[in-house]
Scaffold this active site. Structure first.
Site, PDB file in Angstrom:
ATOM      1  N   GLU A   1       0.827  -1.210   0.000  1.00  0.00           N
ATOM      2  CA  GLU A   1       0.000   0.000   0.000  1.00  0.00           C
ATOM      3  C   GLU A   1       0.864   1.263   0.000  1.00  0.00           C
ATOM      4  O   GLU A   1       0.527   2.249  -0.637  1.00  0.00           O
ATOM      5  CB  GLU A   1      -0.970  -0.002   1.184  1.00  0.00           C
ATOM      6  CG  GLU A   1      -2.101  -1.003   1.048  1.00  0.00           C
ATOM      7  CD  GLU A   1      -3.000  -0.745  -0.159  1.00  0.00           C
ATOM      8  OE1 GLU A   1      -3.035   0.387  -0.659  1.00  0.00           O
ATOM      9  OE2 GLU A   1      -3.659  -1.704  -0.609  1.00  0.00           O
TER      10      GLU A   1
ATOM     11  N   TYR B   1      -6.051   6.911   3.908  1.00  0.00           N
ATOM     12  CA  TYR B   1      -6.291   5.841   2.943  1.00  0.00           C
ATOM     13  C   TYR B   1      -5.544   4.563   3.340  1.00  0.00           C
ATOM     14  O   TYR B   1      -6.119   3.473   3.398  1.00  0.00           O
ATOM     15  CB  TYR B   1      -5.871   6.271   1.522  1.00  0.00           C
ATOM     16  CG  TYR B   1      -5.754   5.065   0.630  1.00  0.00           C
ATOM     17  CD1 TYR B   1      -6.890   4.476   0.099  1.00  0.00           C
ATOM     18  CD2 TYR B   1      -4.518   4.467   0.392  1.00  0.00           C
ATOM     19  CE1 TYR B   1      -6.802   3.325  -0.657  1.00  0.00           C
ATOM     20  CE2 TYR B   1      -4.412   3.322  -0.353  1.00  0.00           C
ATOM     21  CZ  TYR B   1      -5.558   2.754  -0.881  1.00  0.00           C
ATOM     22  OH  TYR B   1      -5.460   1.601  -1.615  1.00  0.00           O
TER      23      TYR B   1
ATOM     24  N   ASP C   1      -9.673   5.153  -2.954  1.00  0.00           N
ATOM     25  CA  ASP C   1      -8.589   5.719  -3.773  1.00  0.00           C
ATOM     26  C   ASP C   1      -9.214   6.293  -5.056  1.00  0.00           C
ATOM     27  O   ASP C   1     -10.445   6.374  -5.170  1.00  0.00           O
ATOM     28  CB  ASP C   1      -7.517   4.658  -4.071  1.00  0.00           C
ATOM     29  CG  ASP C   1      -8.046   3.531  -4.956  1.00  0.00           C
ATOM     30  OD1 ASP C   1      -9.265   3.538  -5.274  1.00  0.00           O
ATOM     31  OD2 ASP C   1      -7.252   2.674  -5.353  1.00  0.00           O
TER      32      ASP C   1
END
Ligand code: SF4
Length: 364
Positions: free
Chosen positions: A49, A132, A150
C-alpha cells in the site's frame, strides 16, 4: 457472464454480494495478495500500500518482490541501514515514502514487537500512514470494516451514483457513498474488489460496462454519461523551474555525487550536484557559486552539454542544463567520488538517472 436482474442502488447487500462474486472469479493476481481463504500478511499489505501511493501496480510489482526477497519481515527491514532502503527504492519516486517506510518499520519493531496495530486510528499514528493507507491495512490485513477510497473507487462511485459535481471538492460525498455500500463481512475482499473494478472494468476512458457486476444498478450508465465521470475542476498549470547540474569527472574517471538534505524534495537521495531550481533561467557565471568545486580546482572551464534534462514533479516541470568539467584535486568535504561502473548501486532518483544518461552520452 452478464448480470440481468434489476438491482436498486439502495440494496447495498445485493450490490456487495454481486461484486464479491465477481471478485472471487475475476480478481487480479497480485504478489501481495493472500490466496482465497488465507489470512493476509500485514507486512505485505502495508509494504504494497505504501508503494502503491501515486504509483501504478505494474511499476510496483518488481520493487515489491525485490523488497520482500531482501527484507522478508518488518524486523529485517527495520534492521537495514536507511541508505540501503533508499537505494532499493531508487526509481520508484516520492522518496519521503521510503524514509517513512523505514521509520515505520523501526517503530513497529521496537515499540510493538513487530506487530502492526489493527485499528485505523492507531495505524494513522505510524510514520507515512494516512487515512487511505490506514483504512486499507485495517480492512485488507485485519478484516475490519473500513472505507477504503482511492482514485479508482472515486471513479466507480461517481459513475454508479451519477455524481456530476467535480473533483476534488466532491471527494467527501464520494466517500460517504462508498461508506454506504461497504459491508461488515469480508471487508478486506470488498475493498480490494471495488479497487479491482475501477482498475479493470470501470477504467478511466472506456469502461467495459457489459461485463460489470453493477451494470444493472449504474445510474451513470443508464444516463449515458459514465465515460465523462468523474468530472474534474480544471487544474492550475504546472510552472517550470530551471537549474544547472554539475558533472565533475576526477582523474580516475569517477564522478562527483552528493547526498541531498534529508528533508524536502528527493530528500536523502544521491544527486549530481546542482543549483537551486527556480523559474528564471540560470546564467553560468551566476550558477558557479553553487558548484561543489571552485574553478581553481578544475582542469578546464565549465562546458555546457547539448540538450536538456526534463522531468515532471507533482507541482512543477523541471529543466536542467548539464555542465561538465574535469577536476584536478581532492574531493570536496560534502561529496563522494563514484566510479562509473558503480553508479547503479547509488540511490539515484529517476531525475538524476536522466542527468547521468545525458552526461555519459555527451561528456568525455
Ligand atoms: S456499469 Fe460501467 S460505469 Fe457503471 S460501475 Fe460498471 S463499469 Fe463503471
Amino acid at each position: 457472464m452478464l448480470y440481468c436482474s434489476p438491482m436498486p442502488l439502495s440494496d447495498a447487500r445485493a450490490l456487495s454480494d454481486r461484486l464479491l462474486a465477481w471478485y472471487d472469479r475475476d480478481r487480479r493476481l497480485l504478489p501481495w495478495r493472500a490466496a482465497p481463504g488465507e489470512p493476509a500478511d500485514a507486512y505485505r499489505v502495508w509494504l504494497s500500500e505504501v508503494m502503491l501511493q501515486q504509483t501504478t501496480v505494474a511499476a510496483v510489482i518488481p520493487y515489491f518482490n525485490a523488497f520482500l526477497a531482501r527484507w522478508p519481515t518488518v524486523a529485517a527491514l527495520a534492521a537495514a541501514p536507511v541508505e540501503e532502503v533508499m537505494q532499493a527504492w531508487a526509481g520508484l519516486g516520492y522518496y519521503a515514502r521510503a524514509r517513512n517506510l523505514h521509520q515505520c518499520a523501526k517503530t513497529v519493531t521496537e515499540w510493538r514487537g513487530g506487530h502492526f496495530p489493527e485499528d485505523e486510528e492507531s495505524l494513522r499514528r505510524l510514520p507515512g500512514i494516512g487515512d487511505y493507507t490506514a483504512a486499507a491495512i485495517a480492512a485488507i490485513a485485519f478484516g475490519h470494516r473500513a472505507v477504503v477510497v482511492d482514485g479508482n473507487v472515486e471513479r466507480v462511485m461517481a459513475r454508479l451514483f451519477a455524481v456530476t459535481d467535480p473533483l476534488p471538492g466532491v471527494k467527501p460525498r464520494l466517500k460517504a457513498l462508498a461508506a454506504e455500500l461497504t459491508p461488515t463481512e469480508r471487508a478486506g475482499d470488498y475493498a480490494q474488489a471495488v479497487m479491482d473494478l475501477g482498475a479493470t472494468l470501470c477504467s478511466p476512458r472506456s469502461p467495459a460496462c457489459g461485463l460489470c457486476p453493477w451494470r444493472e444498478a449504474c445510474r451513470g450508465l443508464a444516463q449515458g454519461i459514465e465515460a465523462s465521470l468523474p468530472a474534474r475542476a480544471p487544474k492550475p498549470e504546472r510552472p517550470t523551474r530551471r537549474g544547472i547540474a554539475f558533472w565533475i569527472v576526477a582523474r580516475d574517471g569517477s564522478v562527483l555525487l552528493r547526498r541531498r538534505p534529508p528533508q524536502g524534495l528527493l530528500g536523502g537521495m544521491m544527486e549530481v550536484p546542482s543549483t537551486e531550481w527556480r523559474p528564471e533561467v540560470w546564467d553560468l557565471d551566476e550558477a558557479q557559486s553553487f558548484a561543489p568545486l571552485p574553478a581553481a580546482r578544475l582542469a578546464e572551464p565549465w562546458r555546457p552539454l547539448p540538450g536538456l534534462v526534463r522531468h515532471t514533479f507533482t507541482h512543477f516541470h523541471l529543466e536542467l542544463t548539464v555542465v561538465a568539467a574535469r577536476a584536478t584535486g581532492q574531493p570536496p568535504v560534502r561529496g563522494l567520488w563514484c566510479p562509473l561502473d558503480r553508479l547503479a548501486e547509488q540511490a539515484l532518483p529517476t531525475l538524476m538517472r536522466k542527468v547521468v544518461r545525458l552526461a555519459l552520452s555527451k561528456a568525455y
